[in-house]
Design a protein around this motif. Sequence first.
Motif, PDB file in Angstrom:
ATOM      1  N   VAL A   1      -0.483  -3.135  16.031  1.00  0.00           N
ATOM      2  CA  VAL A   1       0.311  -2.670  14.895  1.00  0.00           C
ATOM      3  C   VAL A   1       1.743  -2.399  15.324  1.00  0.00           C
ATOM      4  N   GLY A   2       2.676  -2.873  14.498  1.00  0.00           N
ATOM      5  CA  GLY A   2       4.086  -2.610  14.741  1.00  0.00           C
ATOM      6  C   GLY A   2       4.499  -1.295  14.095  1.00  0.00           C
ATOM      7  N   VAL A   3       5.213  -0.454  14.843  1.00  0.00           N
ATOM      8  CA  VAL A   3       5.600   0.872  14.369  1.00  0.00           C
ATOM      9  C   VAL A   3       7.117   1.003  14.456  1.00  0.00           C
ATOM     10  N   ASP A   4       7.765   1.323  13.305  1.00  0.00           N
ATOM     11  CA  ASP A   4       9.224   1.506  13.329  1.00  0.00           C
ATOM     12  C   ASP A   4       9.689   2.727  12.532  1.00  0.00           C
TER      13      ASP A   4
ATOM     14  N   ARG B   1       2.134   3.035   6.425  1.00  0.00           N
ATOM     15  CA  ARG B   1       0.927   2.566   5.735  1.00  0.00           C
ATOM     16  C   ARG B   1       0.198   1.536   6.585  1.00  0.00           C
ATOM     17  N   ALA B   2       0.965   0.701   7.284  1.00  0.00           N
ATOM     18  CA  ALA B   2       0.352  -0.277   8.191  1.00  0.00           C
ATOM     19  C   ALA B   2      -0.383   0.431   9.321  1.00  0.00           C
ATOM     20  N   LEU B   3       0.203   1.501   9.827  1.00  0.00           N
ATOM     21  CA  LEU B   3      -0.412   2.244  10.924  1.00  0.00           C
ATOM     22  C   LEU B   3      -1.728   2.888  10.479  1.00  0.00           C
ATOM     23  N   ALA B   4      -1.744   3.480   9.285  1.00  0.00           N
ATOM     24  CA  ALA B   4      -2.979   4.086   8.772  1.00  0.00           C
ATOM     25  C   ALA B   4      -4.060   3.031   8.582  1.00  0.00           C
ATOM     26  N   PHE B   5      -3.680   1.861   8.048  1.00  0.00           N
ATOM     27  CA  PHE B   5      -4.625   0.761   7.874  1.00  0.00           C
ATOM     28  C   PHE B   5      -5.157   0.299   9.224  1.00  0.00           C
ATOM     29  N   ALA B   6      -4.272   0.221  10.210  1.00  0.00           N
ATOM     30  CA  ALA B   6      -4.672  -0.237  11.542  1.00  0.00           C
ATOM     31  C   ALA B   6      -5.670   0.725  12.174  1.00  0.00           C
ATOM     32  N   PHE B   7      -5.468   2.024  12.008  1.00  0.00           N
ATOM     33  CA  PHE B   7      -6.425   3.003  12.517  1.00  0.00           C
ATOM     34  C   PHE B   7      -7.793   2.801  11.875  1.00  0.00           C
ATOM     35  N   ASP B   8      -7.815   2.626  10.548  1.00  0.00           N
ATOM     36  CA  ASP B   8      -9.091   2.422   9.862  1.00  0.00           C
ATOM     37  C   ASP B   8      -9.759   1.132  10.320  1.00  0.00           C
TER      38      ASP B   8
ATOM     39  N   ILE C   1      -2.921  -8.592  13.850  1.00  0.00           N
ATOM     40  CA  ILE C   1      -1.605  -7.954  13.858  1.00  0.00           C
ATOM     41  C   ILE C   1      -1.388  -7.298  12.501  1.00  0.00           C
ATOM     42  N   VAL C   2      -0.945  -6.044  12.501  1.00  0.00           N
ATOM     43  CA  VAL C   2      -0.684  -5.318  11.260  1.00  0.00           C
ATOM     44  C   VAL C   2       0.782  -4.909  11.229  1.00  0.00           C
ATOM     45  N   VAL C   3       1.470  -5.245  10.136  1.00  0.00           N
ATOM     46  CA  VAL C   3       2.881  -4.893   9.988  1.00  0.00           C
ATOM     47  C   VAL C   3       3.147  -4.433   8.566  1.00  0.00           C
ATOM     48  N   GLY C   4       4.238  -3.696   8.391  1.00  0.00           N
ATOM     49  CA  GLY C   4       4.714  -3.374   7.056  1.00  0.00           C
ATOM     50  C   GLY C   4       5.486  -4.546   6.483  1.00  0.00           C
ATOM     51  N   SER C   5       5.557  -4.609   5.153  1.00  0.00           N
ATOM     52  CA  SER C   5       6.213  -5.754   4.521  1.00  0.00           C
ATOM     53  C   SER C   5       7.704  -5.792   4.820  1.00  0.00           C
ATOM     54  N   ARG C   6       8.299  -4.638   5.066  1.00  0.00           N
ATOM     55  CA  ARG C   6       9.694  -4.598   5.488  1.00  0.00           C
ATOM     56  C   ARG C   6       9.937  -3.310   6.241  1.00  0.00           C
ATOM     57  N   GLY C   7      10.785  -3.383   7.235  1.00  0.00           N
ATOM     58  CA  GLY C   7      11.076  -2.203   8.039  1.00  0.00           C
ATOM     59  C   GLY C   7      12.333  -1.505   7.577  1.00  0.00           C
ATOM     60  N   ARG C   8      12.849  -0.651   8.425  1.00  0.00           N
ATOM     61  CA  ARG C   8      14.071   0.068   8.093  1.00  0.00           C
ATOM     62  C   ARG C   8      15.238  -0.906   7.974  1.00  0.00           C
ATOM     63  N   GLY C   9      16.003  -0.748   6.903  1.00  0.00           N
ATOM     64  CA  GLY C   9      17.181  -1.584   6.734  1.00  0.00           C
ATOM     65  C   GLY C   9      16.893  -2.947   6.146  1.00  0.00           C
ATOM     66  N   GLY C  10      15.659  -3.188   5.648  1.00  0.00           N
ATOM     67  CA  GLY C  10      15.337  -4.485   5.068  1.00  0.00           C
ATOM     68  C   GLY C  10      16.075  -4.705   3.761  1.00  0.00           C
ATOM     69  N   PHE C  11      16.377  -5.950   3.448  1.00  0.00           N
ATOM     70  CA  PHE C  11      17.065  -6.281   2.207  1.00  0.00           C
ATOM     71  C   PHE C  11      16.059  -6.368   1.073  1.00  0.00           C
ATOM     72  N   ARG C  12      16.263  -5.574   0.033  1.00  0.00           N
ATOM     73  CA  ARG C  12      15.290  -5.505  -1.048  1.00  0.00           C
ATOM     74  C   ARG C  12      15.183  -6.811  -1.821  1.00  0.00           C
TER      75      ARG C  12
END
Length: 300
Positions: free
Chosen positions: A164-167, A174-181, A266-277
Amino acid sequence: MNGATTTRWIVVGVDGSDSSRHALEWSAYQAMIRDLGVLIVAAARPLATDGFDVWSSVEEQAGKAEGVGARSLLDHAQDWVSRLFPELSVRTRMSFDRPAQALVTESHGPGVAAVVVGSRGLSGIAAAFVGSVGIELAARSPVPVIVLPRDHAAAHGVRSRVIVGVDGSEPSRRALAFAFDQARFADTDLVAVSAWQPLVAFAAATGPIPPELFDDATAAEAARQALDDELMDLRLVRPDVRVHTRVVRAHPVVALLEEATPADLIVVGSRGRGGFRGLLLGSVSHSVLHGARGPVAILR
């Protein structure tokens, strides 16, 4: 698993391709270990012709009538899964929407836990199109979306890890919680990856930075502390999950892809900090999705 009102579902899209077969088998195994059901979805459109040898006769026998090929594929998919996992609750649904919209619609259904699709081995050029099912689905689904690559080789029962990627962003949490489960259900190791890069590269864009922050050791320690902070609460509520941490001096995409093997999720969030909406997906999730050799889960 005895009633429609209590069953939760993993939705999986099939189109006759080899990667969708991998997605179907992966979904069925995940549903089995979680006591979920599987809802198999196919769109009433021409089926893929680049795989699914075991079902190769379906398209030939289906004829040209709208929906007949999809109905035949669904019947064979249900039979295939039921043979592999006889105790699994399996349903099918045919949609007349385009594939991405059909799966987005199902993702909003009651009791849906996740949506799974195969990538069909999209190339880098093809992956840039907005119409890519995996990209559009990951950007619009309210539940986790898992995309399996065409050449995914990990079969059910093969031990794997969760990467899991953590930023620090909300999608990352939410990705981190899913990865733990995921790691807890699969009784496997969780590897939390935090990537950092030298601040010198960003000095011109961000303005004055204290001199001490240009020190790599200081930056690495800050990243390590931030990762520990993100993990703290989940470690308390999931003490049975075996957690390993990686703090890597690299671009996040490189750090995740180099850590993961084809058997890992691999688990990631759909966008990290500073992502373009305005983008469907952030650059990291987009690049990981199309560079991974194993399954990728994306959470909004």
